[in-house]
Write a protein that holds these residues in place. Sequence first.
Motif, PDB file in Angstrom:
ATOM      1  N   GLY A  19       0.602  -1.319   0.081  1.00 48.26           N
ATOM      2  CA  GLY A  19       0.035  -0.025   0.072  1.00 48.26           C
ATOM      3  C   GLY A  19       0.695   1.194   0.059  1.00 48.26           C
ATOM      4  N   GLN A  20       2.074   1.276   0.551  1.00 46.02           N
ATOM      5  CA  GLN A  20       2.939   2.398   0.587  1.00 46.02           C
ATOM      6  C   GLN A  20       4.071   2.612  -0.060  1.00 46.02           C
ATOM      7  OE1 GLN A  20       1.853   4.793   2.565  1.00 46.02           O
ATOM      8  NE2 GLN A  20      -0.141   3.857   3.111  1.00 46.02           N
ATOM      9  N   CYS A  21       4.769   1.633  -0.606  1.00 43.63           N
ATOM     10  CA  CYS A  21       6.143   1.417  -1.101  1.00 43.63           C
ATOM     11  C   CYS A  21       5.835   1.454  -2.952  1.00 43.63           C
ATOM     12  CB  CYS A  21       6.758   0.301  -0.790  1.00 43.63           C
ATOM     13  SG  CYS A  21       7.155   0.146   1.018  1.00 43.63           S
ATOM     14  N   LYS A  22       6.878   2.105  -3.346  1.00 51.48           N
ATOM     15  CA  LYS A  22       6.964   1.813  -4.842  1.00 51.48           C
ATOM     16  C   LYS A  22       7.432   0.444  -5.438  1.00 51.48           C
ATOM     17  CE  LYS A  22       9.134   6.627  -5.096  1.00 51.48           C
ATOM     18  NZ  LYS A  22      10.334   7.373  -5.530  1.00 51.48           N
ATOM     19  N   LEU A  23       7.057  -0.005  -6.479  1.00 50.46           N
ATOM     20  CA  LEU A  23       7.263  -1.288  -6.965  1.00 50.46           C
ATOM     21  C   LEU A  23       8.741  -1.660  -6.918  1.00 50.46           C
ATOM     22  CD1 LEU A  23       6.204  -3.615  -8.068  1.00 50.46           C
ATOM     23  CD2 LEU A  23       6.430  -2.628 -10.397  1.00 50.46           C
ATOM     24  N   GLU A  24       9.692  -0.845  -7.066  1.00 44.41           N
ATOM     25  CA  GLU A  24      10.924  -1.149  -6.957  1.00 44.41           C
ATOM     26  C   GLU A  24      11.451  -1.526  -5.659  1.00 44.41           C
ATOM     27  OE1 GLU A  24      15.271   1.113  -7.152  1.00 44.41           O
ATOM     28  OE2 GLU A  24      13.624   2.196  -8.108  1.00 44.41           O
ATOM     29  N   VAL A  58       6.927  -5.492 -13.497  1.00 49.25           N
ATOM     30  CA  VAL A  58       7.906  -6.251 -13.173  1.00 49.25           C
ATOM     31  C   VAL A  58       9.235  -5.999 -14.080  1.00 49.25           C
ATOM     32  CG1 VAL A  58       8.711  -8.500 -12.652  1.00 49.25           C
ATOM     33  CG2 VAL A  58       6.440  -7.984 -12.135  1.00 49.25           C
ATOM     34  N   THR A  59       8.979  -6.083 -15.263  1.00 47.31           N
ATOM     35  CA  THR A  59      10.088  -5.869 -16.212  1.00 47.31           C
ATOM     36  C   THR A  59      10.852  -4.484 -15.758  1.00 47.31           C
ATOM     37  OG1 THR A  59       9.075  -7.176 -17.751  1.00 47.31           O
ATOM     38  CG2 THR A  59      10.890  -5.689 -18.503  1.00 47.31           C
ATOM     39  N   VAL A  60      10.082  -3.356 -15.715  1.00 50.40           N
ATOM     40  CA  VAL A  60      10.636  -2.134 -15.393  1.00 50.40           C
ATOM     41  C   VAL A  60      11.276  -2.184 -14.027  1.00 50.40           C
ATOM     42  CG1 VAL A  60      10.057   0.327 -14.876  1.00 50.40           C
ATOM     43  CG2 VAL A  60       8.947  -0.704 -16.839  1.00 50.40           C
ATOM     44  N   ALA A  61      10.812  -2.679 -12.908  1.00 54.14           N
ATOM     45  CA  ALA A  61      11.436  -2.872 -11.608  1.00 54.14           C
ATOM     46  C   ALA A  61      12.708  -3.455 -11.780  1.00 54.14           C
ATOM     47  CB  ALA A  61      10.330  -3.223 -10.677  1.00 54.14           C
TER      48      ALA A  61
END
Length: 242
Positions: free
Chosen positions: A146-151, A188-191
Amino acid sequence: MPKRLICPFGQNNLLHTLSAADRTLIEPHLQHVDMDRRMVMEGPNKPVEHIYFLKSGVGSTVASSESGRRIEVGLFGCEGMSGTSVVLQTAHSSFEVFMQISGEGFAIEADKMRGLLEQSPSMQRHLLRYVQTLMTQTSQTALSNGQCKLEERLARWLLMCHDRINGDVMELTHEFLSVMLGVRRAGVTVAIHMLEGKGLIRARRGEIVILDREGLENDAQNSYGVPETEYARVIGFDRPDA
């Protein structure tokens, strides 16, 4: 930077940290099993037939909606077990539980486990403490989602898997990661490319190699570490009678 979960080599830590009396009770009923990737341990809304204590590999607990959307809500390896609904005295699982990284472990029939828990309050207390650590992990996963960036979420998840494997190479596909993180494969690919660009991981076809664990922990920020600390506090890694 060392891994946070240090299981005794070739053993399941939950079994290892049982009292000598409780190990004597359960060991005759444990059957060694090889656990292939995607092996199903539990199905949603189905009776739990066997409980698995992993020696190696990683198991995943996945929640799904009626529309077919799926997301991982927990994972475990040599520190844990499947079948926690049995420990909580219910017959059915609410989730899908399967192997995401192949390994091996021990299986015990659910009915036999119920009998042992009735026979040994100390074993029941021990496994209930493990359920507490899973609740902590699930709450931190919800907070991270809920709070963090995908990376950051990917860095946290890779660290948690890294804690539970031998070495630094994990057999993981982008499709699998998209289910684990509840996002599209393109995300996912971007992260992954972002973590690769920082020199933290190397992604090859069907696998990810951890290159810089300390850097991954920095990238995950505060989203990683709370459940691992709770496990060390509540369960630990040493036999009580050692």
